[in-house]
Design an enzyme around this catalytic site. Sequence first.
Site, mmCIF file in Angstrom:
data_model
loop_
_atom_site.group_PDB
_atom_site.id
_atom_site.type_symbol
_atom_site.label_atom_id
_atom_site.label_comp_id
_atom_site.label_asym_id
_atom_site.label_seq_id
_atom_site.Cartn_x
_atom_site.Cartn_y
_atom_site.Cartn_z
ATOM 1 N N GLN A 192 0.674 -1.066 -0.032
ATOM 2 C CA GLN A 192 0.041 -0.015 0.023
ATOM 3 C C GLN A 192 0.939 1.189 0.058
ATOM 4 O O GLN A 192 1.929 1.281 1.102
ATOM 5 C CB GLN A 192 -0.934 0.022 1.204
ATOM 6 C CG GLN A 192 -1.887 -1.228 1.380
ATOM 7 C CD GLN A 192 -3.077 -1.228 0.167
ATOM 8 O OE1 GLN A 192 -3.142 -0.147 -0.286
ATOM 9 N NE2 GLN A 192 -3.732 -2.411 0.264
ATOM 10 N N TYR A 220 -6.856 -12.982 -1.854
ATOM 11 C CA TYR A 220 -5.907 -12.081 -2.170
ATOM 12 C C TYR A 220 -5.391 -11.486 -1.190
ATOM 13 O O TYR A 220 -5.282 -10.144 -1.090
ATOM 14 C CB TYR A 220 -6.819 -10.970 -3.205
ATOM 15 C CG TYR A 220 -7.803 -11.367 -4.049
ATOM 16 C CD1 TYR A 220 -7.445 -11.827 -5.182
ATOM 17 C CD2 TYR A 220 -9.046 -11.217 -3.657
ATOM 18 C CE1 TYR A 220 -8.521 -12.112 -6.416
ATOM 19 C CE2 TYR A 220 -10.160 -11.973 -4.637
ATOM 20 C CZ TYR A 220 -9.796 -12.109 -5.825
ATOM 21 O OH TYR A 220 -10.851 -12.566 -6.743
ATOM 22 N N ASN A 225 -1.125 -7.814 4.932
ATOM 23 C CA ASN A 225 -1.262 -6.594 5.271
ATOM 24 C C ASN A 225 -2.752 -6.330 6.240
ATOM 25 O O ASN A 225 -2.620 -5.658 7.439
ATOM 26 C CB ASN A 225 -1.294 -5.300 4.090
ATOM 27 C CG ASN A 225 -1.753 -3.938 4.576
ATOM 28 O OD1 ASN A 225 -1.046 -3.247 5.221
ATOM 29 N ND2 ASN A 225 -3.161 -3.499 4.265
ATOM 30 N N GLU A 241 -3.150 -16.457 -1.534
ATOM 31 C CA GLU A 241 -2.484 -15.512 -2.497
ATOM 32 C C GLU A 241 -1.675 -16.272 -3.438
ATOM 33 O O GLU A 241 -1.144 -17.163 -3.221
ATOM 34 C CB GLU A 241 -1.650 -14.620 -1.512
ATOM 35 C CG GLU A 241 -0.740 -13.857 -2.330
ATOM 36 C CD GLU A 241 -1.283 -12.774 -3.151
ATOM 37 O OE1 GLU A 241 -0.603 -12.590 -4.454
ATOM 38 O OE2 GLU A 241 -2.260 -12.074 -3.061
ATOM 39 N N ASP A 301 -9.806 -8.522 -1.200
ATOM 40 C CA ASP A 301 -9.011 -7.173 -1.655
ATOM 41 C C ASP A 301 -8.401 -7.606 -3.039
ATOM 42 O O ASP A 301 -7.375 -7.782 -3.107
ATOM 43 C CB ASP A 301 -7.985 -6.884 -0.666
ATOM 44 C CG ASP A 301 -7.349 -5.686 -1.065
ATOM 45 O OD1 ASP A 301 -8.027 -4.832 -1.773
ATOM 46 O OD2 ASP A 301 -6.428 -5.330 -0.461
ATOM 47 N N CYS A 326 -9.976 -1.326 -5.282
ATOM 48 C CA CYS A 326 -8.955 -0.063 -5.469
ATOM 49 C C CYS A 326 -9.821 0.273 -6.935
ATOM 50 O O CYS A 326 -9.127 1.157 -7.593
ATOM 51 C CB CYS A 326 -7.574 -0.603 -5.836
ATOM 52 S SG CYS A 326 -7.493 -2.051 -6.898
ATOM 53 N N GLU A 360 -9.909 4.019 -3.103
ATOM 54 C CA GLU A 360 -10.255 2.883 -2.697
ATOM 55 C C GLU A 360 -11.464 3.034 -1.908
ATOM 56 O O GLU A 360 -11.887 3.962 -1.291
ATOM 57 C CB GLU A 360 -8.997 2.420 -1.729
ATOM 58 C CG GLU A 360 -7.831 2.190 -2.537
ATOM 59 C CD GLU A 360 -6.992 1.129 -2.424
ATOM 60 O OE1 GLU A 360 -7.385 0.199 -1.544
ATOM 61 O OE2 GLU A 360 -5.963 0.908 -2.840
#
Length: 370
Positions: A192, A220, A225, A241, A301, A326, A360
């Site tokens: 990020q 994802y 994070n 992921e 995400d 996003c 976002e």
Amino acid sequence: MNCKYFGECGSCRDYEGGYETQLLNKVESNKKRFADLYKGDMDICRSPQSGYRARAEFKIWHIGDEIHYAMNALEHKGVVIIEECPQVNVYIMDLMPKLLQSIKEKKMDKKLFGADFLSSLRGEIAVSLLYHRKLDGEWEEKAKELSQELGISIIGRSRKQKVTIGKDHITETLHVQDIDYKFMQIENSFTQPNPRVNEQMISWALNQFEGLSGDLLELYCGAGNFTIPFSSKFDKVLATEISKSSIAAAKNNMLLNDVSNIEFVRMSSEEFVQALDGVREFRRMGEVDISSYALKTIFVDPPRAGMDEASCEFAARHENILYISCNPETLYRDLKYLSKTHEVQKMAVFDQFPYTHHLEMGVKLIKRGR
């Protein structure tokens, strides 16, 4: 933010009227976009007005014997030579002229075409230097001198080559709801870019989990994070992921934060759905006991493309959905599908990229009639 390149540099496109005006424009346009799906207020998470980027990529532009930083011009009409960038944090801003001068003095500029900066909130920096030539031993010795003089890590990259002087990552510390979380962030991997907004995103998302129980499924997950802070709200977390380097960083971040209730699986969301439905078998799922999880809540995400229909259908099986996006356009498309079974209960906007049209968003959905 005052920038002498407004109107020339293509990085910032929505600057008329200052920060609050550009933010209001984005919020209002997205209130209209989602009006048929959500009538409530949107929570707004603001960015610092300058010095907000901890990750930045610049072209290196050669004019005669001199080298300069450059960015794409508005409408991609050539480039704009820049001396500074008020978007970046104070550590990157301070380093930029020193780095360029040292590269020139050490004659490290031959076929150099890019410089990517990655910084923590405490000033740890890794810089990736991008070349159109093979890096030899002489370059490596000069890079070691450069690294020592400036107190930074240097990563030299050319085609099929990576030379690391120091570390190829930094360790970021994010302060969220009175807790410090540490994250390994690897150069040339997604992180990020706006850490202060990132802290607000994580905090907002944590608040949406209040009162929920059971286990969490995350698609994802990147380098963890969100996963690491979320682990405090659930008994267990199963996270997927596709990126090998991100999964490695995520597992390291578990150790950095003394977390033990997360299981990371290197699979795409599409593969994971196929594995759960018995469509395909994957060795990577061999040690995962799905039957031991009480998965009532899913967090997604996705990249800018959003989720495919199969992933939306899979997400809709869960009672609670938390979606960070996003790309409001693909978010709207996905919410149209998810709204068949779920109600949008809460929305938020996160101004991750000030002075641009990018925004976002966060959405909490609850299954209808439960």
